[in-house]
Design a protein around this motif. Structure first.
Motif, PDB file in Angstrom:
ATOM      1  N   ASN A 145       0.845  -1.341  -0.084  1.00 46.12           N
ATOM      2  CA  ASN A 145      -0.027  -0.004   0.214  1.00 46.12           C
ATOM      3  C   ASN A 145       1.037   1.134  -0.105  1.00 46.12           C
ATOM      4  O   ASN A 145       0.700   2.286  -0.673  1.00 46.12           O
ATOM      5  CB  ASN A 145      -1.035   0.138   1.307  1.00 46.12           C
ATOM      6  N   THR A 146       1.923   1.234   0.685  1.00 46.71           N
ATOM      7  CA  THR A 146       2.789   2.356   0.794  1.00 46.71           C
ATOM      8  C   THR A 146       3.363   2.611  -0.628  1.00 46.71           C
ATOM      9  O   THR A 146       3.540   3.645  -1.190  1.00 46.71           O
ATOM     10  CB  THR A 146       3.990   2.053   1.713  1.00 46.71           C
ATOM     11  N   GLN A 147       3.947   1.480  -1.319  1.00 46.43           N
ATOM     12  CA  GLN A 147       4.367   1.487  -2.598  1.00 46.43           C
ATOM     13  C   GLN A 147       3.436   2.202  -3.459  1.00 46.43           C
ATOM     14  O   GLN A 147       3.706   3.029  -4.287  1.00 46.43           O
ATOM     15  CB  GLN A 147       4.847   0.117  -3.370  1.00 46.43           C
ATOM     16  N   LYS A 166       1.250   7.066  -6.579  1.00 46.29           N
ATOM     17  CA  LYS A 166       0.266   7.666  -6.921  1.00 46.29           C
ATOM     18  C   LYS A 166      -1.028   6.945  -7.444  1.00 46.29           C
ATOM     19  O   LYS A 166      -1.584   7.551  -8.576  1.00 46.29           O
ATOM     20  CB  LYS A 166       0.398   9.125  -7.424  1.00 46.29           C
ATOM     21  N   LEU A 167      -1.378   5.527  -7.185  1.00 42.66           N
ATOM     22  CA  LEU A 167      -2.169   4.645  -7.815  1.00 42.66           C
ATOM     23  C   LEU A 167      -3.492   5.156  -6.893  1.00 42.66           C
ATOM     24  O   LEU A 167      -3.425   5.215  -5.837  1.00 42.66           O
ATOM     25  CB  LEU A 167      -1.762   3.279  -7.691  1.00 42.66           C
ATOM     26  N   HIS A 168      -4.633   4.947  -7.450  1.00 42.12           N
ATOM     27  CA  HIS A 168      -5.827   4.811  -6.858  1.00 42.12           C
ATOM     28  C   HIS A 168      -6.915   4.052  -7.749  1.00 42.12           C
ATOM     29  O   HIS A 168      -6.670   3.607  -8.828  1.00 42.12           O
ATOM     30  CB  HIS A 168      -6.541   6.668  -7.233  1.00 42.12           C
ATOM     31  N   GLY A 169      -7.924   3.702  -6.931  1.00 49.63           N
ATOM     32  CA  GLY A 169      -8.780   2.772  -7.588  1.00 49.63           C
ATOM     33  C   GLY A 169      -8.498   1.422  -7.752  1.00 49.63           C
ATOM     34  O   GLY A 169      -7.777   0.673  -7.309  1.00 49.63           O
ATOM     35  N   ALA A 170      -8.953   1.239  -9.009  1.00 50.61           N
ATOM     36  CA  ALA A 170      -8.582  -0.256  -9.701  1.00 50.61           C
ATOM     37  C   ALA A 170      -7.109  -0.436 -10.067  1.00 50.61           C
ATOM     38  O   ALA A 170      -6.707  -1.485  -9.511  1.00 50.61           O
ATOM     39  CB  ALA A 170      -9.411  -0.463 -11.037  1.00 50.61           C
TER      40      ALA A 170
END
Length: 80
Positions: free
Chosen positions: A53-55, A60-64
């Motif tokens: 989750n930190t990676q 800057k990933l979000h959603g799917a």
């Protein structure tokens, strides 16, 4: 200074992933079975998910995209 901070962050994330990658091997080496093995692997998976989750946040990933990345990252970290 900024480059040094980025390098340190990447190094710490890769170290977390590498240590999680040996969860199954550690469980086997400790000859864990039954509830002890399940508990050990569950904790290891929880730690791997936190690192992944930190990676994902760093990328800057979000959603799917975040869900997909985290799922694959945890699976790879668990050695499955």
């Amino acid at each position: 200074m900024k480059t040094l901070a980025i390098a340190f962050a990447l190094l710490s994330l890769s170290a977390a992933a590498a240590s999680a990658d040996i969860c199954v091997a550690n469980a086997d080496a400790k000859k864990l079975a039954g509830a002890a093995r399940t508990s050990f692997l569950t904790k290891c998976q929880k730690d791997a998910r936190a690192a992944c989750n930190t990676q994902a946040a760093d990328k800057k990933l979000h959603g799917a995209a975040q869900t997909s990345f985290t799922t694959k990252c945890v699976k790879d970290a668990m050695g499955q």
